[in-house]
Design a protein around this motif. Structure first.
Motif, short mmCIF file in Angstrom:
data_model
loop_
_atom_site.label_atom_id
_atom_site.label_comp_id
_atom_site.label_asym_id
_atom_site.label_seq_id
_atom_site.Cartn_x
_atom_site.Cartn_y
_atom_site.Cartn_z
N SER A 35 0.80 -1.21 0.01
CA SER A 35 -0.05 -0.10 0.12
C SER A 35 0.88 1.24 0.05
O SER A 35 0.98 1.96 -0.96
CB SER A 35 -0.82 -0.02 1.14
OG SER A 35 -1.65 0.88 1.38
N ALA A 36 1.48 1.60 1.17
CA ALA A 36 2.22 2.78 1.34
C ALA A 36 3.39 3.15 0.12
O ALA A 36 3.53 4.11 -0.19
CB ALA A 36 2.89 2.93 2.57
N ILE A 37 3.86 1.99 -0.25
CA ILE A 37 5.00 2.22 -1.55
C ILE A 37 4.66 2.96 -2.61
O ILE A 37 5.37 3.62 -3.03
CB ILE A 37 5.58 0.80 -1.73
CG1 ILE A 37 6.82 0.97 -2.49
CG2 ILE A 37 4.56 -0.19 -2.39
CD1 ILE A 37 7.81 -0.37 -2.36
N LYS A 38 3.40 2.92 -2.84
CA LYS A 38 2.90 3.44 -4.16
C LYS A 38 2.99 5.00 -4.16
O LYS A 38 2.63 5.78 -5.17
CB LYS A 38 1.36 2.96 -4.42
CG LYS A 38 1.55 1.49 -4.91
CD LYS A 38 -0.17 0.95 -5.18
CE LYS A 38 -0.97 0.91 -3.82
NZ LYS A 38 -2.24 0.23 -4.01
N LYS A 39 2.83 5.41 -2.98
CA LYS A 39 2.99 7.03 -2.80
C LYS A 39 4.36 7.38 -3.26
O LYS A 39 4.41 8.67 -3.68
CB LYS A 39 2.89 7.38 -1.39
CG LYS A 39 1.53 7.19 -0.86
CD LYS A 39 1.63 8.12 0.48
CE LYS A 39 0.08 7.70 1.37
NZ LYS A 39 0.85 7.11 2.40
N TYR A 40 5.44 6.69 -3.42
CA TYR A 40 6.88 6.94 -3.72
C TYR A 40 7.31 6.40 -4.93
O TYR A 40 8.53 6.83 -5.41
CB TYR A 40 7.52 6.54 -2.35
CG TYR A 40 7.09 6.89 -1.10
CD1 TYR A 40 7.08 8.34 -0.61
CD2 TYR A 40 6.64 5.96 -0.09
CE1 TYR A 40 6.58 8.62 0.59
CE2 TYR A 40 5.83 6.40 0.96
CZ TYR A 40 6.00 7.78 1.42
OH TYR A 40 5.50 8.07 2.68
N LEU A 41 6.37 5.63 -5.56
CA LEU A 41 7.26 5.21 -6.93
C LEU A 41 5.76 5.10 -7.82
O LEU A 41 4.99 4.84 -7.75
CB LEU A 41 7.50 3.90 -6.83
CG LEU A 41 9.02 3.48 -6.17
CD1 LEU A 41 9.50 2.10 -6.36
CD2 LEU A 41 10.05 4.30 -7.12
N PRO A 42 6.31 5.31 -9.41
CA PRO A 42 5.18 5.03 -10.27
C PRO A 42 4.79 3.65 -10.25
O PRO A 42 5.81 2.43 -10.06
CB PRO A 42 6.06 5.35 -11.51
CG PRO A 42 7.14 5.91 -11.29
CD PRO A 42 7.52 5.52 -9.82
N ALA A 43 3.69 3.04 -9.77
CA ALA A 43 3.28 1.69 -9.85
C ALA A 43 2.34 1.16 -10.81
O ALA A 43 1.59 1.77 -11.50
CB ALA A 43 2.09 1.82 -8.53
N TYR A 44 2.58 -0.15 -10.85
CA TYR A 44 1.99 -0.81 -12.02
C TYR A 44 1.73 -2.12 -11.76
O TYR A 44 2.00 -2.45 -10.54
CB TYR A 44 2.97 -1.01 -13.39
CG TYR A 44 3.44 0.26 -13.99
CD1 TYR A 44 2.66 0.67 -15.10
CD2 TYR A 44 4.37 1.02 -13.52
CE1 TYR A 44 2.77 2.00 -15.63
CE2 TYR A 44 4.74 2.19 -14.06
CZ TYR A 44 3.85 2.62 -15.17
OH TYR A 44 4.25 3.71 -15.78
N GLY A 72 -5.23 2.78 -6.88
CA GLY A 72 -4.34 3.75 -7.62
C GLY A 72 -3.83 2.89 -8.80
O GLY A 72 -3.25 3.57 -9.68
N VAL A 73 -4.02 1.60 -8.87
CA VAL A 73 -3.35 0.84 -10.17
C VAL A 73 -4.47 0.08 -10.69
O VAL A 73 -4.25 -0.22 -11.85
CB VAL A 73 -2.21 -0.24 -9.70
CG1 VAL A 73 -0.83 0.74 -9.32
CG2 VAL A 73 -2.66 -0.77 -8.57
N CYS A 74 -5.52 -0.03 -10.06
CA CYS A 74 -6.69 -0.55 -10.62
C CYS A 74 -8.16 0.30 -10.75
O CYS A 74 -8.18 0.69 -9.54
CB CYS A 74 -7.10 -1.90 -10.24
SG CYS A 74 -6.54 -3.44 -10.57
N ARG A 75 -8.70 0.55 -11.60
CA ARG A 75 -9.68 1.23 -11.77
C ARG A 75 -10.93 0.58 -10.82
O ARG A 75 -10.93 -0.65 -10.99
CB ARG A 75 -10.39 1.35 -13.32
CG ARG A 75 -11.83 1.88 -13.57
CD ARG A 75 -11.62 2.01 -15.04
NE ARG A 75 -11.44 0.69 -16.01
CZ ARG A 75 -12.67 -0.06 -16.23
NH1 ARG A 75 -13.76 0.13 -15.50
NH2 ARG A 75 -12.36 -1.17 -16.99
N ARG A 76 -11.55 1.30 -10.24
CA ARG A 76 -12.66 0.60 -9.42
C ARG A 76 -13.67 -0.15 -10.08
O ARG A 76 -14.41 0.30 -11.03
CB ARG A 76 -13.55 1.61 -8.57
CG ARG A 76 -13.84 0.99 -7.25
CD ARG A 76 -14.64 1.94 -6.37
NE ARG A 76 -15.68 1.16 -5.68
CZ ARG A 76 -15.46 0.26 -4.68
NH1 ARG A 76 -14.33 0.38 -4.05
NH2 ARG A 76 -16.32 -0.42 -4.12
N ILE A 77 -13.63 -1.46 -9.96
CA ILE A 77 -14.65 -2.19 -10.63
C ILE A 77 -15.99 -2.62 -9.81
O ILE A 77 -15.75 -3.11 -8.59
CB ILE A 77 -13.99 -3.35 -11.26
CG1 ILE A 77 -12.63 -3.30 -11.88
CG2 ILE A 77 -14.74 -4.45 -12.14
CD1 ILE A 77 -11.58 -3.88 -11.70
#
Ligand code: 3PG
Length: 394
Positions: free
Chosen positions: A155-164, A383-388
């Motif tokens: 979770s938190a790591i996505k604030k600091y790097l481009p995430a895929y 933040g990496v997956c559109r809400r489905i």
């Protein structure tokens, strides 16, 4: 989804790949490697495009156990599967890891020590998330099975790097979304021992299920909540409180008989009706009448969700309920019903039947699969997956 296939330039990039290789390890050897095998396409993809790869996973309970569970045997297995050197470092962050990453060349892999050996992981600690992020240029999440946890590397790591998202996570979402609007009747089968997580999730899953068949230690709580004797069976007082509110829900189907043992070493096995369980008994499987009852529901299903064994299937005496359910689900899936099965032990049991390929989707997630299908929050996907829209809560 922000897929790794959309990354324009991977060459020489340092990628932090979060996987879920939380697999059963006994005396240093891996008992079940489905999760590792499923993540290989992502690893091969990233290497093919010339990145430098840091791979990290958690192994459950490292922080509470006296003996630290190391990911070293996993790095070795990965090396065998890829037929390639996998460098292992017995830390997940710190100076030594930074130095090891500096030495990484194009196409090389560095496998980190168990992320849960750092207490910041489970606390979703910013400090750890930053430390991990500082190692790399990009973050890739291919760890669907832990996406329901609000942990630093998820979770938190996505604030600091481009995430895929990796190829496995992508496949999980695509397949689980196929039961977004389930063909009725939907029969869910829930067992296993992770009671706290599951009792909360089944409340939500019940809304869309036509019937929910309960087995494993989870069933013991329901049986106890009805006031029946459960003897020495595994129960959880908190879960009993939750299931007491659900016990009269007509959608919930409980075992009518069980295979019990009254010996400490579990060397005998006796079939008993649920109202005949005695103080010295331990419930270890569903009984033959229950198998017949559950079969009648599974045979009618057009959608099936299964997570959690029906009993202590690792033991010869108590495997029959789980294996019977596995075979019934596999026979009904890929054709008459859309069947999804998930969870470490569930997949292990399914493998014994040699019928895995008859299931429409075998998920690497257990709790995560139930959480996703129940419409629970999934911090790993934010933040990496559109809400489905999910099958529940839509
Ligand atoms: C799993 O095995 O279900 C995942 O790896 C998550 O593990 P956890 O329940 O220990 O968070």
């Amino acid at each position: 989804m922000k897929s790794i296939r959309q990354i324009k330039k991977l060459k020489n990039k340092i990628v932090f790949l979060r996987v879920d290789f939380n697999v059963p390890i006994e005396k240093g050897s891996i008992k079940e490697d489905y999760k590792i095998i499923q993540a290989l396409p992502t690893i091969r993809f990233l290497l093919r495009y010339g990145c430098r790869l840091i791979i990290a996973t958690h192994l459950a309970e490292a922080s509470t156990s006296k003996i630290k569970i190391s990911t070293k045997p996993i790095a070795q297995r990965l090396s065998q599967l890829l037929d390639k050197k996998v460098n292992f470092i017995n830390n997940c962050c710190g100076e030594l890891v930074i130095k090891a990453v500096d030495k990484l060349k194009t196409g090389e892999i560095l496998f980190l020590e168990n992320l849960r050996s750092n207490k910041g992981e489970k606390e979703n600690e910013k400090k750890l998330a930053k430390q991990l992020a500082n190692l790399a240029n990009l973050y890739v999440n291919d760890a669907f099975a832990v996406c329901h946890r609000n942990h630093a590397s998820v979770s938190a790591i996505k604030k600091y790097l481009p995430a895929y998202v990796g190829l496995l996570l992508e496949k999980e979402i695509i397949n689980l979304n196929k039961i977004n609007k389930p063909k009725k009747p939907l029969i869910s089968i829930i067992g296993g021992v992770k009671m706290k997580t599951k009792t909360i999730l089944i409340k939500k899953l019940l809304k869309k299920s036509h019937r929910m068949l309960i087995g494993g230690a989870l069933a013991n709580n329901f049986i106890a909540s009805h006031g029946f004797e459960v003897g020495h069976s595994i129960i959880d007082q908190d879960s009993i409180k939750i299931v007491t509110k659900l016990k009269n829900n007509a959608k919930i189907i409980l075992p009518i008989d069980a295979i019990v043992s009254n010996r400490k070493d579990k060397s005998n096995a006796v079939a008993k009706s649920i109202n005949k369980i005695e103080k010295n008994d331990m419930i270890l499987d569903i009984g033959p009448k229950t198998i017949k009852l559950y079969a009648s529901f599974i045979k009618q299903a057009n959608t099936i969700i299964w997570n959690g064994p029906m009993g202590y299937f690792e033991n010869e005496h108590f495997k029959h309920g789980t294996l019977a359910v596995a075979r019934l689900i596999a026979s009904r899936s890929t054709g008459k019903a859309f069947g999804v099965v998930g969870g470490g032990e569930t997949v292990e049991a399914l493998k014994i039947t040699k019928m895995s390929e008859h299931i429409d989707w075998v998920s690497t997630g257990g709790g995560a699969m139930l959480a996703y299908l129940s419409g629970e929050k999934m911090p790993g996907l934010k933040g990496v997956c559109r809400r489905i829209p999910r099958i529940c809560g839509v």
